[in-house]
Design a protein around this motif. Structure first.
Motif, PDB file in Angstrom:
ATOM      1  N   UNK A   1      49.149  66.477  37.176  1.00 46.29           N
ATOM      2  CA  UNK A   1      48.870  65.845  35.887  1.00 46.29           C
ATOM      3  C   UNK A   1      47.576  66.451  35.362  1.00 46.29           C
ATOM      4  N   UNK A   2      47.664  67.101  34.214  1.00 49.82           N
ATOM      5  CA  UNK A   2      46.486  67.666  33.583  1.00 49.82           C
ATOM      6  C   UNK A   2      45.976  66.647  32.568  1.00 49.82           C
TER       7      UNK A   2
ATOM      8  N   UNK B 141      44.547  62.643  26.564  1.00 46.06           N
ATOM      9  CA  UNK B 141      45.890  63.203  26.567  1.00 46.06           C
ATOM     10  C   UNK B 141      46.159  63.771  27.944  1.00 46.06           C
ATOM     11  N   UNK B 142      47.454  63.796  28.319  1.00 45.19           N
ATOM     12  CA  UNK B 142      47.803  64.300  29.648  1.00 45.19           C
ATOM     13  C   UNK B 142      49.138  65.016  29.581  1.00 45.19           C
ATOM     14  N   UNK B 143      49.374  65.870  30.564  1.00 43.78           N
ATOM     15  CA  UNK B 143      50.610  66.637  30.635  1.00 43.78           C
ATOM     16  C   UNK B 143      50.960  66.892  32.094  1.00 43.78           C
ATOM     17  N   UNK B 144      52.280  66.727  32.419  1.00 46.07           N
ATOM     18  CA  UNK B 144      52.767  67.057  33.755  1.00 46.07           C
ATOM     19  C   UNK B 144      53.061  68.552  33.808  1.00 46.07           C
ATOM     20  N   UNK B 145      52.541  69.223  34.843  1.00 51.27           N
ATOM     21  CA  UNK B 145      52.655  70.679  34.918  1.00 51.27           C
ATOM     22  C   UNK B 145      53.126  71.091  36.304  1.00 51.27           C
ATOM     23  N   UNK B 146      54.009  72.101  36.336  1.00 45.42           N
ATOM     24  CA  UNK B 146      54.426  72.685  37.604  1.00 45.42           C
ATOM     25  C   UNK B 146      53.461  73.789  38.018  1.00 45.42           C
ATOM     26  N   UNK B 147      53.011  74.543  37.030  1.00 44.00           N
ATOM     27  CA  UNK B 147      52.074  75.618  37.278  1.00 44.00           C
ATOM     28  C   UNK B 147      50.715  75.201  36.731  1.00 44.00           C
ATOM     29  N   UNK B 148      49.685  75.529  37.478  1.00 46.86           N
ATOM     30  CA  UNK B 148      48.336  75.120  37.063  1.00 46.86           C
ATOM     31  C   UNK B 148      47.418  76.335  36.990  1.00 46.86           C
ATOM     32  N   UNK B 149      47.963  77.435  36.507  1.00 48.78           N
ATOM     33  CA  UNK B 149      47.147  78.628  36.336  1.00 48.78           C
ATOM     34  C   UNK B 149      46.287  78.468  35.086  1.00 48.78           C
ATOM     35  N   UNK B 150      45.323  79.338  34.960  1.00 51.94           N
ATOM     36  CA  UNK B 150      44.463  79.318  33.779  1.00 51.94           C
ATOM     37  C   UNK B 150      45.270  79.495  32.506  1.00 51.94           C
ATOM     38  N   UNK B 151      46.293  80.351  32.560  1.00 51.34           N
ATOM     39  CA  UNK B 151      47.125  80.611  31.378  1.00 51.34           C
ATOM     40  C   UNK B 151      47.824  79.344  30.927  1.00 51.34           C
ATOM     41  N   UNK B 152      48.422  78.597  31.887  1.00 49.98           N
ATOM     42  CA  UNK B 152      49.112  77.363  31.549  1.00 49.98           C
ATOM     43  C   UNK B 152      48.138  76.344  30.962  1.00 49.98           C
ATOM     44  N   UNK B 153      46.951  76.275  31.544  1.00 58.16           N
ATOM     45  CA  UNK B 153      45.948  75.327  31.067  1.00 58.16           C
ATOM     46  C   UNK B 153      45.543  75.665  29.631  1.00 58.16           C
ATOM     47  N   UNK B 154      45.296  76.944  29.394  1.00 60.01           N
ATOM     48  CA  UNK B 154      44.868  77.368  28.050  1.00 60.01           C
ATOM     49  C   UNK B 154      45.949  77.076  27.017  1.00 60.01           C
ATOM     50  N   UNK B 155      47.202  77.310  27.374  1.00 60.21           N
ATOM     51  CA  UNK B 155      48.303  77.047  26.439  1.00 60.21           C
ATOM     52  C   UNK B 155      48.310  75.580  26.017  1.00 60.21           C
ATOM     53  N   UNK B 156      48.140  74.678  26.959  1.00 55.50           N
ATOM     54  CA  UNK B 156      48.154  73.250  26.630  1.00 55.50           C
ATOM     55  C   UNK B 156      46.938  72.865  25.797  1.00 55.50           C
ATOM     56  N   UNK B 157      45.771  73.448  26.144  1.00 58.20           N
ATOM     57  CA  UNK B 157      44.563  73.131  25.383  1.00 58.20           C
ATOM     58  C   UNK B 157      44.673  73.604  23.930  1.00 58.20           C
ATOM     59  N   UNK B 158      45.288  74.791  23.712  1.00 62.43           N
ATOM     60  CA  UNK B 158      45.434  75.290  22.348  1.00 62.43           C
ATOM     61  C   UNK B 158      46.322  74.350  21.526  1.00 62.43           C
ATOM     62  N   UNK B 159      47.303  73.763  22.201  1.00 62.94           N
ATOM     63  CA  UNK B 159      48.169  72.796  21.519  1.00 62.94           C
ATOM     64  C   UNK B 159      47.377  71.552  21.110  1.00 62.94           C
ATOM     65  N   UNK B 160      46.546  71.065  22.012  1.00 67.50           N
ATOM     66  CA  UNK B 160      45.734  69.875  21.716  1.00 67.50           C
ATOM     67  C   UNK B 160      44.705  70.175  20.641  1.00 67.50           C
TER      68      UNK B 160
ATOM     69  N   UNK C 135      41.077  77.350  38.213  1.00 68.28           N
ATOM     70  CA  UNK C 135      41.591  77.457  36.849  1.00 68.28           C
ATOM     71  C   UNK C 135      40.453  77.436  35.819  1.00 68.28           C
ATOM     72  N   UNK C 136      39.363  76.747  36.172  1.00 68.48           N
ATOM     73  CA  UNK C 136      38.293  76.528  35.202  1.00 68.48           C
ATOM     74  C   UNK C 136      37.121  77.515  35.364  1.00 68.48           C
ATOM     75  N   UNK C 137      37.064  78.189  36.499  1.00 68.51           N
ATOM     76  CA  UNK C 137      35.954  79.135  36.703  1.00 68.51           C
ATOM     77  C   UNK C 137      36.433  80.579  36.629  1.00 68.51           C
ATOM     78  N   UNK C 138      37.699  80.753  36.281  1.00 69.81           N
ATOM     79  CA  UNK C 138      38.219  82.120  36.183  1.00 69.81           C
ATOM     80  C   UNK C 138      37.659  82.814  34.937  1.00 69.81           C
ATOM     81  N   UNK C 139      37.706  84.146  34.940  1.00 70.23           N
ATOM     82  CA  UNK C 139      37.217  84.913  33.803  1.00 70.23           C
ATOM     83  C   UNK C 139      38.067  84.630  32.557  1.00 70.23           C
ATOM     84  N   UNK C 140      39.365  84.418  32.755  1.00 70.04           N
ATOM     85  CA  UNK C 140      40.261  84.147  31.630  1.00 70.04           C
ATOM     86  C   UNK C 140      39.845  82.868  30.911  1.00 70.04           C
ATOM     87  N   UNK C 141      39.531  81.816  31.677  1.00 71.63           N
ATOM     88  CA  UNK C 141      39.164  80.540  31.058  1.00 71.63           C
ATOM     89  C   UNK C 141      37.786  80.640  30.410  1.00 71.63           C
ATOM     90  N   UNK C 142      36.874  81.355  31.082  1.00 68.42           N
ATOM     91  CA  UNK C 142      35.545  81.523  30.507  1.00 68.42           C
ATOM     92  C   UNK C 142      35.619  82.290  29.175  1.00 68.42           C
TER      93      UNK C 142
END
Length: 950
Positions: free
Chosen positions: A670-671, A682-701, A718-725
């Motif tokens: 649960x993100x 807001x929350x979302x059930x996720x199967x994958x919790x990679x930085x990419x998946x997280x960013x996609x949901x955040x852009x929607x919000x 997921x939160x300390x990766x270069x992609x998320x930064x």
């Protein structure tokens, strides 16, 4: 001789074995397999005994108690009870103390106390010459509540008529006289005493009770009332008769009475059928009754004064009793002449004749009268460097009457006492010298030594020797009176007495002091070492000199000055009470010995303070324990620092927090995203919790609500990766991560996780679709109305402050003084096994601190931690040195000292390492606290931020 196999002796040998009077020849055979000692040989040598009762262990029987009589103590219930603490005893004698308690229990003298007790007295251990110990109860405080019986003690005048014509006498001695009287149940509580084995109380009357003499006198008088020619003064019982037959008849009657009442006598100490007996200051003989010559021997044996001062002291005694000496002024004139300051002291025949005449007058005083317990009684005592003196006087109105004089030369040991100990000894010796006069009555003790007023108070903690003497006097009703030396009439008795060879008054006391010192010396140290190091310690040498001379005027800044009334000496050894004072040069060694096995502060203090002492010993122990490197590794983390509350954002959706909750049983996560201003989430059930998946949901919000100014998350990958930064920096979002292993720093989302987890658990337990159930939580569409920002902010500040104070109090939070540059250890958050230490051995340096977050570096790595996850390494140079462990050795003596700042609290650091402990471990320690729900109605998206309705 030990039984051995013959083979160990090699070739044949022959030797003799001796045991007692037996001498036997034993032949040793090479390679023999039989025991050297057979049955017959062992019997002859006395190492084997056969027969009934050989191995019988005698069981102690209850001690005799007088049949049919129980005594009750009169207790003043208005006196506030005192519960005194346990007095420590040397560890080496704890087993013997327990054995004495068990013995007293078996003898039915004491009983255990279950539960609390209003009165509690301490135990003092007294050592005997034979190596045994005696337990003394300090009843001084309890005696303030025990009322005297006011039972009249008999006078010798009342005995005289009955003693007329007596020619044969016997004196009976009772075994532990007071212990033969049983206490009533309701009186026992005031005798409660504390030991390391718990609370106990007496079932029998004990010596320390101040009313015991009167109680015993009354009891013995009632028992002996039917017996003829039997008298008792306290436990001094005499039987007499005009003829041998009459004496024997009356004695047998008394013995039969004692047998009927189950009174135990000590036959070895009794005097049987003598014709000369001392009793209450008189001599009973076939010639009648005469005064005890001991009353006047001290004055009769006065030597002539050797100085002007000694002459003045003698004249003081004469003048005090001058009204009973006719022509006094003429008699003393030759002596007064040589006391004048402008006259040379020359002792001539004229002075000697006057001195002898005055002695005769003193001996023949009409005031040298019989003692009466009804008169006001005063005992005047004094100690000179070589002797003790005492005068027992009674008053009729204001007129003094001398009852008896006494003096005693000091032994070589006693002459080495300090002056305070000599003056204390004088009081104790004088009271016991006139015991049969003073027991059971109120007496005044006059001394010219001012400190004794404080030392003999019930609340005092005197030195070891004086403590023993004070306990010996606790059953007497004493009032210490101080008068200057020039008014002390006992001074002449202590200075002009005959200095023949004297024995030590309290010889067991000297053995007790030596035993105290022997038991107080720490293991691996010797008395000689302490004596040798004392001779190099200026403060101890000065203290020893001051104790000897009783003059501290030049040593008021000496660290031992505040304890001067508790100090005593034995040679160059200094003691405070029963504890040995350790010189500065040996204290580090004592601390090392006391810390063997790495005990904590409390245990180490108990271990050290039971034997030894020095000024500020507790502080030194605390510093030592805190500086111990090995103890630091396994010590508990310090209390948390006071929490830092997050300031309420200026507007909704400015600051958000996010976290991942899971995995769930179906491997979902649960993100969660929550707004710090409104708590909208807001929350979302996720199967994958990679930085990419997280960013996609955040852009929607963010497309719906706008981009926030800051995001708070943990250190998940997921939160300390270069992609998320990169995502955050591109959208001008400030990314803030909580310290690893410290989820409380993101308390808002952790509280939400806890609420969500509860609902998920309920849905799962009922077999419901928890995805549907969890979305029943109120959403953004439920909010209707806005609350004024200023009101919400004020309430937020107030509630957060209240929550902070409450939480800081509950957690025992303390401020921490860890600063940039400090050396610290980092807490092991993952333990490989049960023996893993609390802190790692690597030493780190603090490079940055922001609030309760610190950044530490060491061994080429950088970590970020909360301040409670690190422990400061003490660097105060005043602490004992402590070696640091290295890769090749446990301790390296070349490393600098470790010390602990007593004002510092343990804190924790920051790290670049990732941490993704389960998000369900949430806490409300750093949340927004309870505040009014901020509701809003969203109408438009203005400038990328949803704004509340007008």
């Amino acid at each position: 001789m030990e039984t051995q196999s013959c083979g160990i002796f090699g070739s044949d040998h022959q030797f003799k074995a001796y045991a007692g009077k037996a001498a036997l020849t034993i032949k040793v055979i090479e390679h023999g397999e039989q025991s050297l000692l057979g049955k017959d040989t062992a019997i002859k040598l006395g190492v084997l005994k056969l027969g009934i009762g050989i191995n019988h262990v005698e069981k102690l029987q209850p001690f005799n108690k007088i049949a049919g009589i129980k005594v009750n103590l009169s207790i003043d219930t208005t006196v506030r009870p005192i519960q005194q603490p346990l007095r420590r005893v040397p560890v080496a004698v704890e087993d013997r103390v327990e054995a004495k308690l068990n013995e007293a229990l078996a003898l039915d003298i004491i009983e255990p106390v279950i539960g609390p007790s209003a009165w509690i007295s301490p135990v003092v251990v007294v050592f005997k010459e034979n190596g045994d110990i005696r337990l003394c109860i300090d009843m001084r405080r309890a005696n303030t509540a025990i009322l005297r019986e006011n039972y009249p003690l008999p006078t010798f005048d009342s005995f005289m008529t009955r003693l007329q014509g007596a020619k044969f006498f016997s004196r009976l001695d009772l075994k532990n006289a007071y212990h033969q009287l049983e206490l009533e149940e309701e009186s026992r509580y005031i005798t409660t005493f504390i030991t390391s084995k718990g609370l106990f109380r007496y079932k029998r009357l004990l010596f320390g009770v101040n009313s015991a003499p009167e109680i015993f006198q009354r009891t013995m008088e009632s028992i002996l009332a039917p017996c003829k020619n039997a008298l008792n003064y306290l436990d001094d019982i005499i039987v007499f008769g005009a003829t041998a037959k009459e004496h024997d008849e009356y004695l047998q009657d008394v013995l039969n009475t004692f047998k009927n009442f189950n009174v135990a006598i000590n036959e070895d100490k009794c005097l049987w059928k003598v014709q000369n007996l001392k009793f209450l200051g008189h001599v009973l003989s076939t010639n009648g009754i005469s005064a005890d010559p001991d009353k006047i021997d001290s004055v009769l044996n006065f030597r002539a004064p050797n100085s002007r001062e000694e002459t003045r002291r003698f004249l003081g005694l004469v003048t005090y009793l001058g009204k009973f000496i006719p022509d006094l002024s003429d008699l003393v004139e030759p002596l007064r002449e040589i006391t004048k300051a402008n006259e040379k002291f020359i002792w001539t025949t004229r002075q000697n004749d006057a001195f002898l005449k005055l002695k005769e007058k003193l001996i023949a005083l009409p005031t040298l009268t019989y003692f009466s317990p009804k008169r006001r009684t005063r005992l005047i005592a004094d100690a000179s460097p070589v002797a003790l003196g005492a005068v027992l006087i009674q008053f009729t109105g204001d007129t003094p009457y001398v009852v008896s004089f006494a003096s005693k030369a000091l032994s070589e040991v006693e002459r080495r006492y300090s002056q305070t100990e000599k003056e204390s000894l004088a009081l104790v010796w004088a009271v016991e010298r006139f015991y049969y006069y003073l027991a059971g009555i109120q007496i005044e003790l006059e001394t010219d030594h001012k400190p004794l007023e404080a030392i003999f108070k019930p609340t005092s903690k005197p030195p070891a020797r004086i403590e023993r003497w004070v306990l010996r006097l606790q059953s007497f009703s004493l009032k210490i009176i101080y008068k200057a030396g020039k008014h002390n009439i006992a001074d002449s008795l202590s200075r002009l007495c005959n200095l023949d060879t004297a024995v030590t008054f309290d010889k067991p006391c000297e053995f007790s002091i030596c035993s105290i010192i022997e038991n107080s010396v720490p293991q691996a140290l010797t008395i000689l070492e302490i004596v040798h190091n004392n001779s190099k310690d200026d403060e101890i040498l000065q203290a020893v000199e001051c104790v000897n001379t009783e003059d501290w005027s030049t040593a008021t800044k000496n660290r031992y000055y505040p304890f001067r009334f508790e100090l005593s000496i034995l040679g160059n050894l200094l003691l405070r009470g029963t504890r040995l004072v350790i010189p500065a040069s040996l204290r580090q060694r004592v601390l090392d010995l006391g810390h063997e096995g790495h005990p904590g502060e409390t245990v180490m203090k108990r271990r050290i303070r039971s034997k030894i002492w020095w000024p500020l010993v507790d502080r030194d122990i605390e510093k030592y324990v805190k500086s111990c490197y090995e103890c630091m590794l396994v010590s508990r983390p310090i209390p948390p620092a006071p929490m830092k509350r997050r300031i309420m954002p200026d507007s909704p959706w400015a600051c958000v927090a996010m976290d991942l909750l899971g995995p769930l049983p179906n491997h979902d996560f649960v993100f969660v995203v929550i707004d710090y201003y409104s708590r909208y989430h807001e929350l979302k059930f996720m199967k994958k919790i990679t930085s990419t998946e997280i960013i996609d949901f955040l852009e929607e919000i963010f497309a719906r609500h706008g981009y926030p100014k800051s995001i708070t998350a943990d250190n998940g990958p997921q939160f300390v990766s270069e992609e998320f930064k990169t995502f955050c920096s591109t959208n001008n979002i400030d990314l803030m991560t909580s310290p690893p292993y410290w989820p409380q720093a993101n308390g808002e989302v952790e509280n939400l996780n806890r609420s969500l987890l509860k609902r998920l658990q309920i849905a799962h337990s009922q077999g419901l679709d928890y995805k549907k159930e969890i979305h029943k939580i109120p959403s953004l569409n439920d909010v209707e109305e806005n609350v004024i920002d200023s009101e919400a902010r004020d309430n937020d500040i107030v509630n957060k402050d209240k929550g902070k104070q409450r939480a800081d109090s509950d957690r025992n939070a303390v401020d921490c003084n860890i600063r940039v540059g400090d050396k610290v250890l980092m807490r092991n958050t993952v333990h490989s096994n049960k023996l893993s230490t609390t802190f790692g051995q690597t030493e780190y340096e603090v490079t940055e601190r922001k609030g309760n977050d610190v950044v530490i570096s060491g061994e080429g790595r950088v970590y970020r931690r909360n301040i409670t996850h690190v422990k400061k390494i003490p660097t105060d140079s005043s602490l004992p040195s402590l070696a640091r462990p290295t890769e090749t050795s446990v301790a390296d003596p070349e490393h600098h000292e470790l010390h602990h700042d007593p004002d510092a609290a343990d804190e924790g650091p920051l790290t670049n390492e990732s941490s993704s402990e389960p998000s369900s471990k949430s806490s409300n320690l750093d949340t927004g606290g309870s505040r009014p729900k901020v509701t809003m109605k969203l109408k438009k998206n203005r400038g990328g931020m949803w704004q509340p309705a007008e």
